[in-house]
Every structure is written in structure tokens, then in C-alpha cells.
Design an enzyme around this catalytic site. Structure first.
Site, short mmCIF file in Angstrom:
data_model
loop_
_atom_site.label_atom_id
_atom_site.label_comp_id
_atom_site.label_asym_id
_atom_site.label_seq_id
_atom_site.Cartn_x
_atom_site.Cartn_y
_atom_site.Cartn_z
CB CYS A 112 -6.61 2.05 -10.11
SG CYS A 112 -6.01 0.90 -8.85
CB CYS A 113 -11.84 2.67 -9.41
SG CYS A 113 -11.32 3.55 -7.93
CB CYS A 193 -7.72 1.16 -1.97
SG CYS A 193 -8.82 0.02 -2.85
CB CYS A 196 -7.48 5.91 -2.96
SG CYS A 196 -6.65 5.62 -4.54
CB CYS A 215 -14.79 3.34 -6.39
SG CYS A 215 -16.28 2.39 -6.08
#
Length: 219
Positions: A112-113, A193, A196, A215
Site C-alpha cells: 500500500c505504501c 494515513c 495506519c 513507509c
């Protein structure tokens, strides 16, 4: 002003934080210097220095699509107060949509990062020679090992605020009347985010319960 080609870096320990940032702008052309901001809890400090030294310099904001509303509000507030030249970058819509529909942040945070932060920034980094970053040694063990100048394969990273203490950061905010991120008062210290980030001191609220500490853009 021009590209610095010296064989060694200055001893930033003897420089003030403003002198450090000014040194970069004195030794590299404006278009070679990359400045990004997460508009997190401590971001206003480096943004304020950039505003003083090079008011029109572009500030790139990486919109992951998962920011807290308070972060977006903070960005708008600082943008207006400091008259910042903010430019927004983000992942392609189809890739971001995949992470949202796939709930990638729940089962593969690194992916995702990578999609929402690392990959969009890579193209931008390729257009610059120097990247100014507002990291602090006190934030975590990984950052404690950093030096002021960090030559990566594709870019030179410079951390002009690296050795500041939390007390010095707080004092700078107070003296220059910089606004605080709204979530700080609610117990958030490091803000990323929404999915997270939880409340906590230092960076303990980031990716809580996992071994992840960065990240990926600062590795």
C-alpha cells in the site's frame, strides 16, 4: 548559486538550522532541490524556514488518499499562513483504487505504501538532485543513525533539522507562532494515513502492532 561539486560536506553541527537550509539553496540551483511535506505534527518548522529563504519554492504534498481530514485542514492553514507554493502528487487513480477496494493496507502495508507513496515520489525524485527532509533523530531508532547528508543511489538527502530535540522544536513553534496540527492535542504525535495511525508518543502510533517503522520513502 549552482550545483555543488565539492568532495566533502560542511559541518552542519556548527550551523544554525536556518544556515543549513540556506547553504543548500546557496549551493544548488532551485530546480535541483526537492522539498516535500507530509503536513504532519512537526512539518511547519521546515516549511517556515523554506518560506523565509525561498518563498516561491515548490512544496510537494503526497496525497495518499487516506489522510486525516485534520491533516488536509492543516495543509490549507499553513499554505495560507506561510503563502506556500504547494503542489500535489498522487498515485494513478486506478492503482489507488485497487488499494482501496482490495483493503491492501490491512494485509500488505508495504505494498500500500509503495503504490500510494514510494512509486509516485520516485518519478519526482528523478527530476532533482537534492531532497530536503525534516526528519529528527529522536523520532525512532532508524532515524537515530542518520547523518545530515545521506547520499542515496539516485539523490542526495539532506536533514537540516536532524539533531533538534523535541523541546527545541516546541520552542521554535512558540517563538514563530506556528499553528499546531489539530490531532496533536488529541494524543497523536506522528501522523500518517488514517488506517495506519493511532494515538501515541513519538512514532509508536505508526503501524502499531507491526514491525513496520517507515513507509519506505525514507529508506
Amino acid at each position: 548559486m549552482g550545483n555543488y561539486s565539492g568532495s566533502s560536506w560542511p559541518d552542519f553541527k556548527s550551523y544554525t538550522i536556518e544556515e543549513r537550509v540556506k547553504w543548500i539553496f546557496d549551493h544548488y540551483a532551485e530546480e535541483e532541490i526537492l522539498m516535500t511535506s507530509s503536513f504532519g505534527s512537526s512539518s511547519a518548522l521546515l516549511l517556515h524556514l523554506i518560506h523565509k529563504i525561498s518563498p516561491d519554492h515548490p512544496i510537494y504534498f503526497l496525497d495518499t488518499g487516506y489522510h486525516f481530514k485534520e491533516t488536509l485542514d492543516y495543509k490549507n492553514k499553513l499554505e495560507q499562513q506561510l503563502n506556500l507554493n504547494v503542489k500535489i502528487i498522487a498515485a494513478p487513480k486506478n492503482k489507488h483504487r485497487f488499494t482501496r477496494h482490495n483493503f491492501t493496507y490491512q494485509h500488505n502495508q508495504d505494498l500500500c505504501c509503495f503504490i500510494n507513496k514510494v512509486e509516485p515520489l520516485a518519478a519526482l525524485k528523478a527530476q532533482h538532485k537534492v531532497w530536503l527532509s525534516g526528519l529528527f533523530k529522536y523520532q525512532n531508532e532508524n532515524r537515530k543513525q542518520l547523518a545530515f547528508f545521506d547520499r542515496k543511489q539516485d539523490i542526495l538527502k539532506v536533514y537540516p533539522l536532524l539533531d533538534m530535540t523535541p523541546e527545541e522544536v516546541h520552542t521554535y513553534f512558540f517563538i514563530h507562532q506556528l499553528p499546531s496540527h489539530e490531532l496533536v492535542a488529541k494524543g497523536y504525535s506522528s501522523i500518517g494515513c488514517t488506517h495506519c495511525t493511532v494515538k501515541g508518543s513519538g512514532r509508536e502510533g505508526r503501524w502499531a502492532g507491526s514491525a513496520k517503522v517507515e513507509c519506505g520513502i525514507h529508506l
